[in-house]
Design a protein around this motif. Structure first.
Motif, PDB file in Angstrom:
ATOM      1  N   VAL A  36     -21.847 -32.271  13.845  1.00 18.06           N
ATOM      2  CA  VAL A  36     -22.141 -30.775  13.910  1.00 18.06           C
ATOM      3  C   VAL A  36     -22.333 -30.685  15.506  1.00 18.06           C
ATOM      4  CG1 VAL A  36     -22.776 -30.433  11.641  1.00 18.06           C
ATOM      5  CG2 VAL A  36     -24.447 -31.155  13.329  1.00 18.06           C
ATOM      6  N   PRO A  37     -22.392 -29.234  15.896  1.00 23.55           N
ATOM      7  CA  PRO A  37     -22.658 -29.179  17.303  1.00 23.55           C
ATOM      8  C   PRO A  37     -24.046 -29.449  17.293  1.00 23.55           C
ATOM      9  CG  PRO A  37     -21.500 -27.474  16.341  1.00 23.55           C
ATOM     10  CD  PRO A  37     -21.733 -28.086  15.302  1.00 23.55           C
ATOM     11  N   HIS A  61     -26.199 -39.314  18.290  1.00 28.19           N
ATOM     12  CA  HIS A  61     -25.696 -38.201  19.439  1.00 28.19           C
ATOM     13  C   HIS A  61     -24.645 -38.685  20.358  1.00 28.19           C
ATOM     14  CE1 HIS A  61     -28.092 -39.148  22.818  1.00 28.19           C
ATOM     15  NE2 HIS A  61     -29.179 -39.838  21.935  1.00 28.19           N
ATOM     16  N   ASP A  62     -24.068 -37.794  20.941  1.00 27.67           N
ATOM     17  CA  ASP A  62     -23.146 -38.238  21.793  1.00 27.67           C
ATOM     18  C   ASP A  62     -23.656 -38.309  23.158  1.00 27.67           C
ATOM     19  OD1 ASP A  62     -22.698 -35.667  22.388  1.00 27.67           O
ATOM     20  OD2 ASP A  62     -20.844 -35.530  22.266  1.00 27.67           O
ATOM     21  N   ASP A  63     -23.215 -39.075  24.150  1.00 27.64           N
ATOM     22  CA  ASP A  63     -23.520 -39.119  25.417  1.00 27.64           C
ATOM     23  C   ASP A  63     -23.438 -37.786  26.274  1.00 27.64           C
ATOM     24  OD1 ASP A  63     -24.774 -41.687  25.489  1.00 27.64           O
ATOM     25  OD2 ASP A  63     -23.075 -42.520  26.123  1.00 27.64           O
ATOM     26  N   GLY A  64     -22.276 -37.014  25.892  1.00 28.11           N
ATOM     27  CA  GLY A  64     -22.057 -35.596  26.355  1.00 28.11           C
ATOM     28  C   GLY A  64     -23.077 -34.682  25.969  1.00 28.11           C
ATOM     29  N   GLY A  65     -23.857 -34.823  24.624  1.00 33.59           N
ATOM     30  CA  GLY A  65     -24.771 -34.076  24.386  1.00 33.59           C
ATOM     31  C   GLY A  65     -24.250 -32.990  23.562  1.00 33.59           C
ATOM     32  N   ASP A  66     -22.824 -33.119  23.191  1.00 26.54           N
ATOM     33  CA  ASP A  66     -22.243 -31.917  22.468  1.00 26.54           C
ATOM     34  C   ASP A  66     -22.412 -31.931  20.863  1.00 26.54           C
ATOM     35  OD1 ASP A  66     -21.158 -31.032  24.897  1.00 26.54           O
ATOM     36  OD2 ASP A  66     -19.464 -32.248  24.648  1.00 26.54           O
ATOM     37  N   ARG A  96     -22.178 -51.371   9.841  1.00 24.64           N
ATOM     38  CA  ARG A  96     -23.622 -51.907  10.005  1.00 24.64           C
ATOM     39  C   ARG A  96     -24.229 -51.237  10.875  1.00 24.64           C
ATOM     40  NH1 ARG A  96     -25.347 -56.742   9.090  1.00 24.64           N
ATOM     41  NH2 ARG A  96     -23.475 -58.093   8.384  1.00 24.64           N
ATOM     42  N   LEU A  97     -25.657 -50.777  10.123  1.00 23.84           N
ATOM     43  CA  LEU A  97     -26.418 -49.800  10.866  1.00 23.84           C
ATOM     44  C   LEU A  97     -27.404 -50.640  11.680  1.00 23.84           C
ATOM     45  CD1 LEU A  97     -26.932 -47.307   7.895  1.00 23.84           C
ATOM     46  CD2 LEU A  97     -25.633 -47.063  10.054  1.00 23.84           C
ATOM     47  N   ASN A  98     -27.057 -51.242  12.743  1.00 24.10           N
ATOM     48  CA  ASN A  98     -27.809 -51.915  13.637  1.00 24.10           C
ATOM     49  C   ASN A  98     -28.542 -50.948  14.662  1.00 24.10           C
ATOM     50  OD1 ASN A  98     -27.492 -54.388  12.781  1.00 24.10           O
ATOM     51  ND2 ASN A  98     -25.448 -54.653  13.721  1.00 24.10           N
ATOM     52  N   PRO A  99     -29.570 -51.519  15.433  1.00 24.30           N
ATOM     53  CA  PRO A  99     -30.068 -50.614  16.500  1.00 24.30           C
ATOM     54  C   PRO A  99     -29.098 -50.401  17.364  1.00 24.30           C
ATOM     55  CG  PRO A  99     -31.430 -52.595  16.004  1.00 24.30           C
ATOM     56  CD  PRO A  99     -30.257 -52.852  15.126  1.00 24.30           C
ATOM     57  N   GLU A 100     -28.023 -50.983  17.537  1.00 24.44           N
ATOM     58  CA  GLU A 100     -27.045 -50.574  18.565  1.00 24.44           C
ATOM     59  C   GLU A 100     -26.176 -49.557  17.798  1.00 24.44           C
ATOM     60  OE1 GLU A 100     -26.656 -51.470  21.673  1.00 24.44           O
ATOM     61  OE2 GLU A 100     -28.456 -52.513  21.463  1.00 24.44           O
ATOM     62  N   PRO A 101     -25.601 -48.566  18.327  1.00 29.99           N
ATOM     63  CA  PRO A 101     -24.953 -47.467  17.806  1.00 29.99           C
ATOM     64  C   PRO A 101     -23.549 -47.957  17.580  1.00 29.99           C
ATOM     65  CG  PRO A 101     -25.652 -46.894  20.023  1.00 29.99           C
ATOM     66  CD  PRO A 101     -26.011 -47.966  19.877  1.00 29.99           C
ATOM     67  N   PRO A 102     -23.072 -47.546  16.482  1.00 29.61           N
ATOM     68  CA  PRO A 102     -21.612 -48.093  16.095  1.00 29.61           C
ATOM     69  C   PRO A 102     -20.389 -47.563  16.983  1.00 29.61           C
ATOM     70  CG  PRO A 102     -22.499 -46.528  14.592  1.00 29.61           C
ATOM     71  CD  PRO A 102     -23.432 -46.611  15.662  1.00 29.61           C
ATOM     72  N   VAL A 103     -20.636 -46.507  17.614  1.00 28.93           N
ATOM     73  CA  VAL A 103     -19.759 -45.772  18.276  1.00 28.93           C
ATOM     74  C   VAL A 103     -19.930 -45.964  19.762  1.00 28.93           C
ATOM     75  CG1 VAL A 103     -18.364 -43.745  18.724  1.00 28.93           C
ATOM     76  CG2 VAL A 103     -19.190 -44.158  16.333  1.00 28.93           C
ATOM     77  N   ALA A 104     -18.774 -46.317  20.685  1.00 27.90           N
ATOM     78  CA  ALA A 104     -19.056 -46.278  22.100  1.00 27.90           C
ATOM     79  C   ALA A 104     -19.247 -44.912  22.756  1.00 27.90           C
ATOM     80  CB  ALA A 104     -17.861 -46.959  22.834  1.00 27.90           C
ATOM     81  N   GLY A 105     -20.212 -44.664  23.459  1.00 18.67           N
ATOM     82  CA  GLY A 105     -20.668 -43.326  24.058  1.00 18.67           C
ATOM     83  C   GLY A 105     -21.710 -42.675  23.300  1.00 18.67           C
ATOM     84  N   SER A 106     -22.204 -43.230  22.389  1.00 16.94           N
ATOM     85  CA  SER A 106     -23.128 -42.560  21.611  1.00 16.94           C
ATOM     86  C   SER A 106     -24.447 -43.382  21.504  1.00 16.94           C
ATOM     87  CB  SER A 106     -22.588 -42.452  20.199  1.00 16.94           C
ATOM     88  OG  SER A 106     -22.651 -43.987  19.708  1.00 16.94           O
ATOM     89  N   TRP A 108     -28.594 -43.407  19.141  1.00 19.01           N
ATOM     90  CA  TRP A 108     -29.266 -43.038  17.977  1.00 19.01           C
ATOM     91  C   TRP A 108     -30.229 -42.032  18.299  1.00 19.01           C
ATOM     92  CZ3 TRP A 108     -26.975 -43.927  13.706  1.00 19.01           C
ATOM     93  CH2 TRP A 108     -26.206 -45.365  13.320  1.00 19.01           C
ATOM     94  N   LEU A 109     -30.207 -40.911  17.612  1.00 16.69           N
ATOM     95  CA  LEU A 109     -31.270 -39.913  17.801  1.00 16.69           C
ATOM     96  C   LEU A 109     -32.438 -40.348  16.718  1.00 16.69           C
ATOM     97  CD1 LEU A 109     -32.550 -37.131  18.625  1.00 16.69           C
ATOM     98  CD2 LEU A 109     -31.543 -36.167  16.828  1.00 16.69           C
ATOM     99  N   LEU A 110     -31.991 -40.443  15.574  1.00 17.55           N
ATOM    100  CA  LEU A 110     -32.985 -41.307  14.611  1.00 17.55           C
ATOM    101  C   LEU A 110     -32.294 -42.452  14.328  1.00 17.55           C
ATOM    102  CD1 LEU A 110     -33.615 -38.310  12.241  1.00 17.55           C
ATOM    103  CD2 LEU A 110     -35.189 -39.380  13.597  1.00 17.55           C
ATOM    104  N   PRO A 111     -32.676 -43.836  14.737  1.00 20.68           N
ATOM    105  CA  PRO A 111     -32.137 -45.149  14.411  1.00 20.68           C
ATOM    106  C   PRO A 111     -32.351 -45.418  13.058  1.00 20.68           C
ATOM    107  CG  PRO A 111     -34.022 -45.432  15.677  1.00 20.68           C
ATOM    108  CD  PRO A 111     -33.842 -43.868  15.654  1.00 20.68           C
TER     109      PRO A 111
END
Length: 142
Positions: A36-37, A61-66, A96-106, A108-111
């Motif tokens: 979502v936005p 959340h994405d790094d661009g904040g969108d 795998r819900l690790n502390p590392e985000p699963p998508v490059a360029g993102s 966790w807001l709530l890890p």
């Protein structure tokens, strides 16, 4: 004491002296992702966290904040129809819900670990609707 030839079902994590044990690995889980936005997503997170008994799962959340992405149970995408959002299937692939985000360029807001395993889709749908109404009301007051 375990004698030779005996089996035990108890597993023990061995730690080095004077160090903390690492947490057990986080299991792979199937999930879908509702995107979502950011503005609507942040409002929805607030609504979910204030709700009595309503819990929120991990949120990206994405790094661009969108955009924000809510982890939801697998199969949610098949019936997802909330305007202004998308739901992506994992097609049975585990995440795998690790502390590392699963998508490059993102990030966790709530890890994982600080949130439930996934957000209930019906609860998320209601929170996104309420968030949209709050944003519309706030924008109408300007």
């Amino acid at each position: 004491m375990v004698e030779a030839g005996m089996e035990t079902s108890q597993s023990i994590e061995v730690c080095a002296p004077l160090t903390e044990c690492s947490e057990p690995p986080v299991p792979e889980v199937g999930c879908d992702l509702v995107t979502v936005p950011t503005r609507q997503g942040l409002e929805a997170v607030d609504i979910l966290r204030r709700g009595a008994g309503d819990a929120v799962g991990p949120v990206l959340h994405d790094d661009g904040g969108d955009t924000l992405g809510f982890v939801v149970p697998p199969g949610t995408a098949a019936a997802w129809d909330v305007p202004g959002s998308t739901c992506t299937e994992t097609d049975g692939r585990g995440l795998r819900l690790n502390p590392e985000p699963p998508v490059a360029g993102s990030d966790w807001l709530l890890p994982p670990g600080e949130a439930d395993l996934a957000t209930d889709p019906a609860v998320l749908r209601a929170a996104l609707g309420e968030a949209a109404r709050l944003i519309e009301a706030a924008d109408g007051c300007q």
